[in-house]
Design an enzyme around this catalytic site. Sequence first.
Site, PDB file in Angstrom:
ATOM      1  CB  ALA A  41      -0.256 -21.782  -1.125  1.00  0.00           C
ATOM      2  CE  LYS A 100      14.986 -22.909  -7.869  1.00  0.00           C
ATOM      3  NZ  LYS A 100      15.252 -21.822  -7.169  1.00  0.00           N
ATOM      4  CG  HIS A 107      16.414  -2.622   7.949  1.00  0.00           C
ATOM      5  ND1 HIS A 107      16.258  -1.098   8.026  1.00  0.00           N
ATOM      6  CD2 HIS A 107      15.904  -3.253   7.618  1.00  0.00           C
ATOM      7  CE1 HIS A 107      15.098  -1.006   8.236  1.00  0.00           C
ATOM      8  NE2 HIS A 107      14.871  -2.145   7.980  1.00  0.00           N
TER       9      HIS A 107
END
Length: 158
Positions: A132, A152, A83
Amino acid sequence: MPNKEFPFIGELSRRFRQALCKRIFVSAGKWINIQRHVYFGNNRISIGNGSGLGANFHLQNCELIIGNNVMVAPNVKILGGGHIFERKDLTIGQQGNLPKSRLEIGDDVWLGNSCTILGKVKRIGKGAVVGACSVVTKDVPDYAVVAGNPAKIVKWRK
């Protein structure tokens, strides 16, 4: 439709999902595996040979190009677009949407369980691994292993 772990009927269901995807994707390679409850929306998708999408995969506002032998674990979300929200004199809902983004995932990539890839990401490089629950906010180089929020580089594949 049952997943592939159910004898006989699960394999038929997997093949049925595969056949449907070959009809609705821009291109679909051989031996693709599409699990249950996958949401594609109204997006252009190409998927290479031997690649698969885990259960509950969710794609939103993004053209997606997946290479060969890509593993996408369950609950992965790719959230493109977004948005517009800069103006304070209008509600966010009145300001419109950003255009769909485009994400290219290289060959031999593993997207770990419940990771999220945001709209500014244009490329996940060949051989990369996304840990994960990671939130990917920028491009991932070839053979990088990334983890965390924001994701990272934690090491490199050898």
